[in-house]
Motif scaffolding. Structure first.
Motif, PDB file in Angstrom:
ATOM      1  N   ALA A  41       0.836  -1.211   0.000  1.00 35.00           N
ATOM      2  CA  ALA A  41       0.000   0.000   0.000  1.00 35.00           C
ATOM      3  C   ALA A  41       0.868   1.258   0.000  1.00 35.00           C
ATOM      4  CB  ALA A  41      -0.928  -0.005   1.207  1.00 35.00           C
ATOM      5  N   LEU A  42       1.941   1.250   0.772  1.00 36.38           N
ATOM      6  CA  LEU A  42       2.827   2.412   0.793  1.00 36.38           C
ATOM      7  C   LEU A  42       3.506   2.617  -0.557  1.00 36.38           C
ATOM      8  CD1 LEU A  42       4.392   1.949   4.334  1.00 36.38           C
ATOM      9  CD2 LEU A  42       2.804   3.743   3.608  1.00 36.38           C
ATOM     10  N   ALA A  43       3.932   1.524  -1.183  1.00 37.79           N
ATOM     11  CA  ALA A  43       4.548   1.629  -2.506  1.00 37.79           C
ATOM     12  C   ALA A  43       3.529   2.102  -3.542  1.00 37.79           C
ATOM     13  CB  ALA A  43       5.151   0.289  -2.917  1.00 37.79           C
ATOM     14  N   GLU A  44       2.299   1.651  -3.419  1.00 39.46           N
ATOM     15  CA  GLU A  44       1.248   2.099  -4.335  1.00 39.46           C
ATOM     16  C   GLU A  44       0.985   3.591  -4.169  1.00 39.46           C
ATOM     17  OE1 GLU A  44      -1.628   1.878  -7.322  1.00 39.46           O
ATOM     18  OE2 GLU A  44       0.021   0.560  -6.773  1.00 39.46           O
ATOM     19  N   THR A  45       1.042   4.080  -2.943  1.00 34.57           N
ATOM     20  CA  THR A  45       0.881   5.513  -2.690  1.00 34.57           C
ATOM     21  C   THR A  45       1.987   6.299  -3.388  1.00 34.57           C
ATOM     22  OG1 THR A  45      -0.078   5.007  -0.540  1.00 34.57           O
ATOM     23  CG2 THR A  45       0.718   7.242  -0.873  1.00 34.57           C
ATOM     24  N   ILE A  46       3.209   5.805  -3.304  1.00 29.99           N
ATOM     25  CA  ILE A  46       4.329   6.474  -3.966  1.00 29.99           C
ATOM     26  C   ILE A  46       4.151   6.431  -5.478  1.00 29.99           C
ATOM     27  CG2 ILE A  46       6.812   6.361  -4.376  1.00 29.99           C
ATOM     28  CD1 ILE A  46       7.060   5.339  -1.468  1.00 29.99           C
ATOM     29  N   ARG A  47       3.685   5.288  -5.999  1.00 28.25           N
ATOM     30  CA  ARG A  47       3.476   5.164  -7.452  1.00 28.25           C
ATOM     31  C   ARG A  47       2.398   6.135  -7.933  1.00 28.25           C
ATOM     32  NH1 ARG A  47       0.213   3.350 -11.113  1.00 28.25           N
ATOM     33  NH2 ARG A  47      -1.288   2.520  -9.638  1.00 28.25           N
ATOM     34  N   LEU A  48       1.335   6.287  -7.146  1.00 27.28           N
ATOM     35  CA  LEU A  48       0.273   7.215  -7.531  1.00 27.28           C
ATOM     36  C   LEU A  48       0.727   8.669  -7.447  1.00 27.28           C
ATOM     37  CD1 LEU A  48      -2.798   5.516  -5.837  1.00 27.28           C
ATOM     38  CD2 LEU A  48      -2.254   5.597  -8.290  1.00 27.28           C
ATOM     39  N   ARG A  49       1.574   8.957  -6.493  1.00 25.54           N
ATOM     40  CA  ARG A  49       2.074  10.329  -6.317  1.00 25.54           C
ATOM     41  C   ARG A  49       3.046  10.703  -7.426  1.00 25.54           C
ATOM     42  NH1 ARG A  49       2.629  15.213  -5.710  1.00 25.54           N
ATOM     43  NH2 ARG A  49       3.640  16.179  -3.942  1.00 25.54           N
ATOM     44  N   TYR A  50       3.895   9.758  -7.839  1.00 24.91           N
ATOM     45  CA  TYR A  50       4.907   9.999  -8.869  1.00 24.91           C
ATOM     46  C   TYR A  50       4.769   8.944  -9.960  1.00 24.91           C
ATOM     47  CZ  TYR A  50       6.843  12.570  -4.915  1.00 24.91           C
ATOM     48  OH  TYR A  50       7.010  13.406  -3.847  1.00 24.91           O
ATOM     49  N   PRO A  51       3.750   9.025 -10.815  1.00 32.45           N
ATOM     50  CA  PRO A  51       3.479   7.949 -11.775  1.00 32.45           C
ATOM     51  C   PRO A  51       4.535   7.797 -12.870  1.00 32.45           C
ATOM     52  CG  PRO A  51       2.023   9.814 -12.165  1.00 32.45           C
ATOM     53  CD  PRO A  51       2.779  10.104 -10.903  1.00 32.45           C
TER      54      PRO A  51
END
Length: 98
Positions: A41-51
C-alpha cells in the motif's frame, strides 16, 4: 599447556579475522517472504504520487525495501526496555551563559 609464540598467535589472529572473506556467507539461504499488505500500500501511494518516475522493477525494489524496513521496526519493537535503561547521553539545548 603449550606455549604459543607471538608469531603463531599473530598468524592465528590474522586467519581468524580473514576467515569471513574466505568462507563467504555460510548462513542458510532464506526464502524471500511475500511483502506485507502495508508495504504494498505504501509503494502504491508512492506510485500514484509519482506515476512517471518509477519502472516496474523500481517499484518491486521499493516494495522489498519498504517491507524490509517494516520488519526491522517490528523486531525493534520486540525489545523490551525497562525503566532502568538509559540513553548514552542526554541532549540539552545550550541557552547561553547565565
Amino acid at each position: 599447556m603449550d606455549a604459543l609464540s607471538r608469531r603463531a598467535f599473530a598468524e592465528q589472529l590474522a586467519l581468524t579475522v580473514a576467515a569471513p572473506w574466505f568462507l563467504g556467507d555460510i548462513r542458510p539461504e532464506q526464502q524471500p517472504q511475500e511483502p506485507t499488505a502495508l508495504a504494498k500500500a505504501l509503494a502504491e501511494t508512492i506510485r500514484l504520487r509519482y506515476p512517471d518516475r518509477f519502472t516496474p522493477d523500481d517499484l518491486t525494489m521499493l516494495i522489498r525495501s519498504i517491507d524490509s524496513r517494516l520488519r526491522q521496526i517490528e523486531r525493534l519493537y520486540q525489545v523490551a526496555l525497562t525503566n532502568a535503561d538509559e540513553p548514552d547521553f542526554v541532549y540539552s539545548v545550550y541557552r547561553g551563559a547565565d
